[in-house]
Design a protein around this motif. Structure first.
Motif, PDB file in Angstrom:
ATOM      1  N   ALA A 296      37.639  24.869  16.996  1.00  0.00           N
ATOM      2  CA  ALA A 296      38.057  24.632  18.386  1.00  0.00           C
ATOM      3  C   ALA A 296      37.897  25.917  19.182  1.00  0.00           C
ATOM      4  CB  ALA A 296      39.511  24.151  18.413  1.00  0.00           C
TER       5      ALA A 296
ATOM      6  N   VAL B  60      39.771  19.898  12.358  1.00  0.00           N
ATOM      7  CA  VAL B  60      39.646  20.733  13.557  1.00  0.00           C
ATOM      8  C   VAL B  60      40.549  21.948  13.386  1.00  0.00           C
ATOM      9  CG1 VAL B  60      39.996  20.854  16.056  1.00  0.00           C
ATOM     10  CG2 VAL B  60      39.228  18.711  15.007  1.00  0.00           C
TER      11      VAL B  60
ATOM     12  N   LYS C 190      39.694  14.321  26.175  1.00  0.00           N
ATOM     13  CA  LYS C 190      40.893  13.448  26.123  1.00  0.00           C
ATOM     14  C   LYS C 190      41.034  12.638  27.414  1.00  0.00           C
ATOM     15  CE  LYS C 190      43.550  16.138  22.799  1.00  0.00           C
ATOM     16  NZ  LYS C 190      42.875  17.439  22.769  1.00  0.00           N
TER      17      LYS C 190
ATOM     18  N   GLN D 164      51.922  23.433  16.923  1.00  0.00           N
ATOM     19  CA  GLN D 164      51.636  22.195  16.197  1.00  0.00           C
ATOM     20  C   GLN D 164      52.871  21.744  15.410  1.00  0.00           C
ATOM     21  OE1 GLN D 164      49.139  20.491  16.788  1.00  0.00           O
ATOM     22  NE2 GLN D 164      47.254  21.673  16.983  1.00  0.00           N
TER      23      GLN D 164
ATOM     24  N   ARG E 116      46.506  23.902   9.052  1.00  0.00           N
ATOM     25  CA  ARG E 116      46.999  25.256   8.849  1.00  0.00           C
ATOM     26  C   ARG E 116      46.917  25.604   7.359  1.00  0.00           C
ATOM     27  NH1 ARG E 116      46.328  25.273  13.425  1.00  0.00           N
ATOM     28  NH2 ARG E 116      47.593  26.080  15.135  1.00  0.00           N
TER      29      ARG E 116
ATOM     30  N   LEU F 225      49.256  13.019  19.674  1.00  0.00           N
ATOM     31  CA  LEU F 225      48.905  14.440  19.545  1.00  0.00           C
ATOM     32  C   LEU F 225      49.636  15.080  18.362  1.00  0.00           C
ATOM     33  CD1 LEU F 225      49.110  15.437  23.326  1.00  0.00           C
ATOM     34  CD2 LEU F 225      47.026  15.181  21.955  1.00  0.00           C
ATOM     35  N   THR F 226      48.936  15.976  17.667  1.00  0.00           N
ATOM     36  CA  THR F 226      49.551  16.634  16.502  1.00  0.00           C
ATOM     37  C   THR F 226      50.680  17.587  16.904  1.00  0.00           C
ATOM     38  OG1 THR F 226      47.666  18.141  16.588  1.00  0.00           O
ATOM     39  CG2 THR F 226      47.634  16.467  14.881  1.00  0.00           C
TER      40      THR F 226
ATOM     41  N   PRO G 136      43.218  17.370  13.590  1.00  0.00           N
ATOM     42  CA  PRO G 136      43.652  18.718  13.979  1.00  0.00           C
ATOM     43  C   PRO G 136      45.008  19.025  13.333  1.00  0.00           C
ATOM     44  CG  PRO G 136      43.490  17.204  15.871  1.00  0.00           C
ATOM     45  CD  PRO G 136      43.522  16.380  14.623  1.00  0.00           C
TER      46      PRO G 136
ATOM     47  N   ASP H 114      38.880  27.366  21.795  1.00  0.00           N
ATOM     48  CA  ASP H 114      39.868  27.422  22.873  1.00  0.00           C
ATOM     49  C   ASP H 114      39.881  28.827  23.448  1.00  0.00           C
ATOM     50  OD1 ASP H 114      40.564  24.731  22.743  1.00  0.00           O
ATOM     51  OD2 ASP H 114      41.964  25.080  21.102  1.00  0.00           O
TER      52      ASP H 114
ATOM     53  N   LYS I  17      34.144  22.774  18.937  1.00  0.00           N
ATOM     54  CA  LYS I  17      34.840  21.868  19.863  1.00  0.00           C
ATOM     55  C   LYS I  17      35.042  22.581  21.199  1.00  0.00           C
ATOM     56  CE  LYS I  17      39.401  20.756  19.685  1.00  0.00           C
ATOM     57  NZ  LYS I  17      39.937  20.765  21.060  1.00  0.00           N
TER      58      LYS I  17
ATOM     59  N   GLY J  63      41.494  25.662  15.199  1.00  0.00           N
ATOM     60  CA  GLY J  63      41.333  26.580  16.326  1.00  0.00           C
ATOM     61  C   GLY J  63      41.834  27.965  16.008  1.00  0.00           C
ATOM     62  N   ARG J  64      43.088  28.227  16.394  1.00  0.00           N
ATOM     63  CA  ARG J  64      43.628  29.595  16.308  1.00  0.00           C
ATOM     64  C   ARG J  64      43.515  30.255  14.937  1.00  0.00           C
ATOM     65  NH1 ARG J  64      48.646  27.442  19.725  1.00  0.00           N
ATOM     66  NH2 ARG J  64      47.880  25.603  18.605  1.00  0.00           N
TER      67      ARG J  64
HETATM   68  O1  C5P Z   1      44.619  26.224  17.407  1.00  0.00           O
HETATM   69  P1  C5P Z   1      44.760  24.867  16.751  1.00  0.00           P
HETATM   70  O2  C5P Z   1      44.120  24.796  15.372  1.00  0.00           O
HETATM   71  O3  C5P Z   1      46.167  24.363  16.785  1.00  0.00           O
HETATM   72  O4  C5P Z   1      43.889  23.922  17.703  1.00  0.00           O
HETATM   73  C1  C5P Z   1      43.821  22.543  17.528  1.00  0.00           C
HETATM   74  C2  C5P Z   1      42.841  21.970  18.503  1.00  0.00           C
HETATM   75  O5  C5P Z   1      42.795  20.568  18.330  1.00  0.00           O
HETATM   76  C3  C5P Z   1      43.173  22.230  19.963  1.00  0.00           C
HETATM   77  O6  C5P Z   1      41.938  22.491  20.631  1.00  0.00           O
HETATM   78  C4  C5P Z   1      43.760  20.940  20.461  1.00  0.00           C
HETATM   79  O7  C5P Z   1      43.427  20.672  21.802  1.00  0.00           O
HETATM   80  C5  C5P Z   1      43.093  19.905  19.553  1.00  0.00           C
HETATM   81  N1  C5P Z   1      43.856  18.687  19.305  1.00  0.00           N
HETATM   82  C6  C5P Z   1      45.101  18.675  18.707  1.00  0.00           C
HETATM   83  N2  C5P Z   1      45.776  17.501  18.505  1.00  0.00           N
HETATM   84  C7  C5P Z   1      45.211  16.343  18.835  1.00  0.00           C
HETATM   85  C8  C5P Z   1      43.939  16.337  19.409  1.00  0.00           C
HETATM   86  C9  C5P Z   1      43.279  17.534  19.620  1.00  0.00           C
HETATM   87  O8  C5P Z   1      45.613  19.754  18.365  1.00  0.00           O
HETATM   88  N3  C5P Z   1      45.820  15.211  18.578  1.00  0.00           N
END
Ligand code: C5P
Length: 253
Positions: A27, A225, A80, A207, A198, A136-137, A195, A29, A51, A227-228
Motif C-alpha cells: 500500500a 495488503v 473505495k 488496525q 502485521r 474495514l479492518t 489488509p 500510502d 496499491k 502498508g506501514r
Molecule cells: O499501513 P497498513 O498496512 O495498515 O495499510 C493497510 C492499507 O489497506 C491501507 O492503505 C488501507 O487504506 C487499506 N485497507 C484497509 N482495510 C480495508 C480496506 C483497505 O486497511 N478494509
C-alpha cells in the motif's frame, strides 16, 4: 552482507517466493508522486503489486497509475467508491481506462450500486476486477455498533459478501478473521484481499482486525495488503523480504 533477496531466497524455494510475490500488495500510502519515486527503488525489486489509495490518488491523479503500470507494476486502485449507482458506474468506467488491475467499492453501497458497477465494468474493454470492501479492518464491534450495525464484524462481513455474491461480485476485501468463513461461502475462484496484516511484534497502528501473513494465507486470503510495516520501515526491501519469506513458507506447508 546478505541482501534482502538472499535473506528471502535462503529460507524458501524460488517458486514459493514467486507465488508469494504474486500475492503481496504494498500500500503506497504516501502524500505525493515525488515521494513514491524516491520510495520505489528502496523496495529493490522485491514487490510487483502496488496499491494506490485516496491519499496518493488525490495528490498525484490518474497519471500515477499509468506511471506505475509503465514501470512494470500491477496496480490496485483503492478508491473505495460509495455513491449512488449512476455515479459509481461512471467512476468505474473512467477508472477502467487507467490500467489498474483491481478497483474497490464499498459493499455497503448496496446491491443496486454493486450491480451498476459490474455492468459498467462489463462495458469496458480493460476493466479492473472489482472488489467489494466488506467491513474495514480498522473497525471492531464497538466501531460498527456506533454506525448503527448491532452485529459483530464477522456477521456483517458475511451478510455483505452474500449480498455481493448474489449480484455477481467475485472479489471481496475482508480481514483475516473472516477470510476462512468467506472462502467457504465464496468458493475457490473468488479473490479475497486481506489488509490489516502485521508480522509478529509489529505495531498495529489504527488496525483492529489484524493477522500475521501466515495466518491470513492459512485462512484463505488470495492477496495480502501491507502498508506501514513496509513503507515506513527503515529498510523497506528487508521488511518486504521478511514478509515474502514468511508467506512463501506458509504457501509451502
Ligand atoms: O499501513 P497498513 O498496512 O495498515 O495499510 C493497510 C492499507 O489497506 C491501507 O492503505 C488501507 O487504506 C487499506 N485497507 C484497509 N482495510 C480495508 C480496506 C483497505 O486497511 N478494509
Amino acid at each position: 552482507m546478505a541482501t534482502p533477496h538472499d535473506i528471502a531466497d535462503s529460507a524458501t524455494s524460488i517458486s514459493a517466493l514467486t507465488a508469494a510475490r504474486d500475492r503481496l500488495i504494498v500500500a503506497l500510502d504516501l502524500p505525493d508522486a515525488v515521494l513514491v519515486r524516491q520510495f520505489l527503488p528502496r523496495l529493490e525489486g522485491q514487490c510487483r503489486w502496488l496499491k494506490v489509495g485516496l491519499e496518493l490518488f488525490v495528490a498525484a491523479g490518474p497519471a500515477i497509475i499509468s506511471e506505475l503500470v509503465e514501470s512494470g507494476y500491477s496496480v490496485f486502485l483503492d478508491l473505495k467508491l460509495h455513491d449512488i449507482p449512476n455515479t459509481v458506474a461512471g467512476a468505474v468506467k473512467t477508472a477502467s481506462t487507467l490500467g489498474a488491475s483491481l478497483l474497490t467499492l464499498h459493499a455497503a453501497g448496496g446491491p443496486h450500486m454493486l450491480h451498476a458497477a459490474l455492468d459498467a465494468a462489463a462495458s469496458m474493454p480493460k476493466a479492473p476486477t472489482l472488489l467489494a470492501v466488506t467491513v474495514l479492518t480498522s473497525m471492531n464491534s464497538q466501531q460498527l455498533h456506533a454506525t448503527g450495525i448491532p452485529q459483530p464484524p464477522s456477521q456483517q462481513v458475511e451478510l455483505l459478501a452474500r449480498m455481493g455474491l448474489a449480484v455477481g461480485m467475485r472479489g471481496f476485501v475482508c480481514s483475516a478473521e473472516e477470510s476462512a468463513q468467506l472462502r467457504t461461502i465464496c468458493g475457490a475462484e473468488t479473490s479475497l484481499v486481506v489488509p490489516g496484516i502485521r508480522p509478529a511484534g509489529v505495531a498495529l497502528d489504527d488496525q483492529q482486525r489484524v493477522a500475521t501473513p501466515t495466518l491470513a494465507l492459512q485462512n484463505g486470503a488470495s492477496y495480502l495488503v501491507v502498508g506501514r510495516p513496509i513503507v515506513q520501515a527503515p529498510e523497506p526491501a528487508s521488511a518486504a523480504a521478511a514478509i515474502l519469506s514468511e508467506m512463501a513458507s506458509a504457501l509451502q506447508t
